[in-house]
Design a protein around this motif. Structure first.
Motif, PDB file in Angstrom:
ATOM      1  N   UNK A  44       0.832  -1.200   0.000  1.00 17.22           N
ATOM      2  CA  UNK A  44       0.000   0.000   0.000  1.00 17.22           C
ATOM      3  C   UNK A  44       0.869   1.252   0.000  1.00 17.22           C
ATOM      4  N   UNK A  45       1.957   1.216   0.756  1.00 14.31           N
ATOM      5  CA  UNK A  45       2.853   2.375   0.806  1.00 14.31           C
ATOM      6  C   UNK A  45       3.418   2.683  -0.579  1.00 14.31           C
ATOM      7  N   UNK A  46       3.875   1.642  -1.276  1.00 13.24           N
ATOM      8  CA  UNK A  46       4.437   1.863  -2.613  1.00 13.24           C
ATOM      9  C   UNK A  46       3.371   2.426  -3.554  1.00 13.24           C
ATOM     10  N   UNK A  47       2.159   1.890  -3.474  1.00 13.87           N
ATOM     11  CA  UNK A  47       1.097   2.363  -4.360  1.00 13.87           C
ATOM     12  C   UNK A  47       0.714   3.799  -4.024  1.00 13.87           C
ATOM     13  N   UNK A  48       0.674   4.107  -2.728  1.00  8.84           N
ATOM     14  CA  UNK A  48       0.321   5.473  -2.341  1.00  8.84           C
ATOM     15  C   UNK A  48       1.413   6.459  -2.753  1.00  8.84           C
ATOM     16  N   UNK A  49       2.645   6.013  -2.705  1.00  4.58           N
ATOM     17  CA  UNK A  49       3.736   6.867  -3.179  1.00  4.58           C
ATOM     18  C   UNK A  49       3.585   7.105  -4.678  1.00  4.58           C
ATOM     19  N   UNK A  50       3.190   6.050  -5.387  1.00  4.49           N
ATOM     20  CA  UNK A  50       3.032   6.176  -6.836  1.00  4.49           C
ATOM     21  C   UNK A  50       1.844   7.056  -7.185  1.00  4.49           C
ATOM     22  N   UNK A 149      -3.663   7.008 -17.900  1.00  4.07           N
ATOM     23  CA  UNK A 149      -2.634   6.243 -18.612  1.00  4.07           C
ATOM     24  C   UNK A 149      -2.136   5.113 -17.742  1.00  4.07           C
ATOM     25  N   UNK A 150      -2.283   5.315 -16.433  1.00  5.09           N
ATOM     26  CA  UNK A 150      -1.929   4.261 -15.484  1.00  5.09           C
ATOM     27  C   UNK A 150      -3.029   4.191 -14.437  1.00  5.09           C
ATOM     28  N   UNK A 151      -3.531   2.990 -14.216  1.00  6.57           N
ATOM     29  CA  UNK A 151      -4.540   2.812 -13.173  1.00  6.57           C
ATOM     30  C   UNK A 151      -3.928   1.984 -12.051  1.00  6.57           C
ATOM     31  N   UNK A 152      -3.970   2.545 -10.849  1.00  8.88           N
ATOM     32  CA  UNK A 152      -3.415   1.861  -9.686  1.00  8.88           C
ATOM     33  C   UNK A 152      -4.573   1.319  -8.855  1.00  8.88           C
TER      34      UNK A 152
END
Lengths: 296, 349, 134
Positions: A44-50, A149-152
């Protein structure tokens, strides 16, 4: 090829605890990227950073070539469906679509309307009254109609029953086929990702354990079974991912680009799930480093 | 963004607007009647010099609605902070919907700006309107109220003029800030209420008296500043109790009111019994000398050298105080707003 | 839009990669005569929506089939079958099946149970397949 996600020595600390540490990945565009790892590994941290929800403590991260969440234009290019797919309980389905339309310059009203109609969601229905699956689909609709363009997606199907899970992933993949955007989604279950991901990142203990195209990963990982042997006596190009021994037998999961000719070994292929589990199993520190180097 | 803010806010906005419209309508309809009754009363009392009694009668009659509307204006900012401010972000954080809305193509800075701007301005405007209407309506009553409830008195000051606008803006941003830090709606509401109440108590008690240096002077003892006198004929002792009034400065806010003896020593504070050495066997203070004449007795006390020393703010400082206090709250509001923007960008997710 | 002739399915436990499963299913349908020349395969979107799989998997399978000359993509219309596999192989099925039945009877006589027969068959099949590749 351009990168959707590029992280260098990325780290995020909460107080004294590192939720993500020394994370270096480079994910090319045009993939459905699966981020797997046990709970609390830092997914979750990596995704939230992204998504620009968090600011990194260390290192840097670029998404689609820009700093995450910095500008409205950058926000418009990246969609984010958060864990547990939150929606406004007091607002109706139509309100949510209107919200999306008002807040997104590239909003695709046709996609939104068509999806909502196909899902059988009444425009006047309050979002608080929807089932978990319907709520997830509504959140996905908001993410898709934004035309990113990117869906997380953060654990999008974790809370759903098998049927809702299937329907959700069907909708997602259909949209990918139609609009050709990149997807980055996390799950603690590999089985969710097996069919839909063509790129995999394994995150364990806030470190990236391995990353790469799934087919390439499957082609370069082997399970070796044979008479007991020390890891030191394996060829240098075979990096041990996991190892287990009995008195007489050794079982290794190794990663290598070269074919394995040693007749003492029975070589078998790994399923994606076994591969991920082998990496999660906690190898010794040296081989962890080796696995990271292979990935670079 | 404005649409979304309105969509989420419209329920409570409409309800509050309805209540304020009712209040304003009632006050607008009854106000002129109140003013004309006051004018008539004053016209007749000045002829027979019975205005003190008229004031008492007039104020007594309207005391209940007077207190009620003042209370409304006093509570309004707290309610704004409690029900508009505290849940604004706390509720989003609690439900996780901040992750939905912050991932639309709107930066969270802008999101916060619209929310704070729209709702904060609404709150300030509504409270300002309410405060001014109440100030206008209660004008005649404020002129006839006894010193403890005059416009400069702490309880009433905060319910008049433009200060409530500053309170409301501050309470709102305070609620938002607390909600953002606490991240839970109910605890945020409780904490907002506690913090706001503490600040609203500290302001008139600790800060407001020193905004402008108060005036200190001594006054002769008379019926104007004495609230009670006690004479014991058998023991020959007498005492005087000073009230909060300042002679010649009607409506002034007395911070202290001390009784000085002829040598200039303080012998009693406000409301305390100050022993005075005055003859109770002969002269105007002797109970035996016919019907007690309080005025003459106090004139005798004054002649002996007893004085009132009052520290006070005269009534004409009402508007300066209003402006200064509104300015202070505006600064506090601006400071908290800045903090909110910093926090939402840096720390929150 | 016309309904495609076949529907794909995936077996997660087979160990065969999804794209290969799709290729095999098309070949199988061609052999059995389920698919004939001119038939339209499901579009990528249809296949993806039905199976919940990565579009690249379907694209890769179709590219492979195209490479083998079995299908041809017509941009904007779909992917169509250009060749059949029925003529040669279907005729050979009968004799082969007969031979296999004889072999199975021999294996039983030799004392092999069903499980051993299956294991023997798969290992032999795999090793020969690997030798062919190598």
């Amino acid at each position: 090829m351009t990168s959707v996600l590029e992280a260098r020595a990325l780290g995020k600390r909460y107080g004294r605890r590192w939720a993500l540490r020394d994370c270096t990945v480079d994910v090319p565009a045009g993939h459905v990227v699966g981020l797997v790892g046990p709970n609390g590994a830092g997914k979750t941290t990596l995704l939230k950073l992204a998504g620009g929800q968090l600011e990194p403590t260390a290192g840097d991260i670029t998404v689609l070539g820009g700093r995450p969440g910095a500008t409205p234009a950058q926000l418009a290019r990246v969609g984010f469906v958060a864990q547990d797919t939150p929606v406004y309980a007091g607002l109706t389905v139509a309100d949510h679509l209107r919200l999306g339309e008002r807040l997104n310059p590239r909003w695709d009203a046709d996609v939104a309307r068509e999806r909502v109609a196909r899902l059988g969601l009444g425009p006047g229905q309050r979002a608080g009254r929807l089932s978990g699956g319907q709520r997830a689909q509504l959140a996905l609709t908001l993410g898709l109609a934004k035309r990113p363009e990117l869906l997380i997606l953060d654990e999008p199907v974790a809370a759903l029953d098998p049927l809702a899970r299937r329907e959700f992933l069907q909708g997602l993949m259909e949209a990918v086929a139609e609009h050709e955007f990149s997807v980055l989604l996390s799950s603690h279950l590999v089985s969710d990702l097996e069919r839909i991901c063509d790129y995999l990142i394994v995150l364990v203990d806030s470190h990236v354990r391995v990353a790469g195209e799934t087919e390439r990963l499957l082609a370069t990982h082997h399970r070796l079974t044979g008479p007991r042997r020390d890891p030191g006596r394996l060829p240098a190009d075979q990096h041990v991912v996991s190892a287990s021994h009995t008195d007489r037998q050794s079982t290794y999961v190794v990663r290598t680009d070269a074919p394995i000719h040693d007749p003492a070994w029975t070589v078998s292929r790994l399923s994606l799930e076994d591969l991920v589990l082998a990496h999660m199993d906690g190898p010794p520190a040296e081989s962890r480093r080796a696995a990271l180097e292979v990935q670079r | 963004m404005i649409w979304l803010t309105w969509r989420q806010f419209r329920g409570s906005a409409v309800m509050t607007a309805a209540l304020l419209v009712v209040l304003t309508a009632v006050l607008t309809l009854t106000g002129p009647d109140l003013a004309s009754r006051y004018a008539t009363g004053i016209a007749s009392c000045t002829q027979d010099d019975s205005c003190a009694r008229f004031y008492d009668r007039f104020f007594d009659e309207y005391q209940l609605p007077f207190l009620a509307v003042s209370l409304v204006v006093l509570l309004l900012p707290a309610l704004v902070g409690l029900f508009w401010g505290a849940p604004l972000i706390a509720r989003e954080l609690e439900a996780g919907t901040h992750l939905l809305v912050w991932n639309q193509s709107v930066t969270r800075g802008r999101w916060l700006a619209v929310k704070l701007g729209l709702i904060g301005l609404t709150a300030a405007a509504a409270t300002c309107l309410c405060g001014l209407v109440v100030t206008w309506w209660s004008g005649p009553l404020d002129k006839s109220a006894f010193p403890e409830l005059a416009v400069m008195a702490p309880l009433v000051f905060g319910a008049r003029g433009i200060a409530p606008m500053g309170y409301a803006a501050f309470a709102f941003v305070l609620g938002v800030t607390v909600g953002m830090l606490v991240r839970r709606t109910l605890p945020a509401m409780a904490l907002t209420l506690a913090a706001f109440a503490a600040i609203q108590l500290a302001m008139p008690l600790l800060v407001r008296p020193h905004l402008i240096p108060p005036v200190t002077s001594t006054f002769e003892i008379s019926e104007a500043n004495v609230s009670g006198i006690g004479i014991q004929g058998d023991t020959g002792s007498a005492h005087v109790v000073l009230g909060p009034a300042v002679p010649g400065h009607a409506g002034a806010w007395a911070l202290s009111s001390d009784l000085l003896d002829p040598s200039g020593r303080v012998i009693a504070g406000r409301g305390e019994e100050g022993p005075v050495k005055v003859s109770t066997t002969s002269g105007p203070c002797a109970p035996a000398a016919g019907p007690p004449n309080m005025g003459a007795c106090l004139a005798e006390v004054s002649r002996l050298g007893y004085r009132q020393r009052a520290t006070y703010h005269p009534l004409d400082r009402f508007w300066p105080f209003q402006w200064i206090e509104t300015g202070i709250y505006a600064l506090l509001t601006a400071g908290l707003t800045g903090f909110c923007f910093w926090w939402i960008r840096r720390r929150l997710s | 839009m016309e309904i495609p002739v076949i529907e794909f399915h995936l077996d997660a436990k087979s160990g065969v990669s999804p794209y290969l499963q799709l290729v095999q299913q098309v070949r199988h349908a061609l052999r059995l005569g389920l698919l004939r020349e001119g038939d339209r395969l499901p579009t990528v979107k249809e296949a993806v929506a039905q199976l919940a799989i990565n579009p690249n998997t379907v694209l890769k399978a179709y590219r492979e089939l195209e490479h083998e000359g079995l299908v041809a993509a017509r941009p904007g219309v779909g992917t169509f079958v250009t060749k059949t596999l029925t003529d040669t192989s279907l005729a050979a099925h009968g004799p082969l099946r007969l031979e296999l039945q004889r072999w199975l009877a021999k294996a039983r006589r030799a004392g092999l149970d069903d499980e051993s027969i299956e294991a023997l068959f798969t290992t032999t099949f795999r090793t020969t397949a690997q030798e062919d590749i190598a």
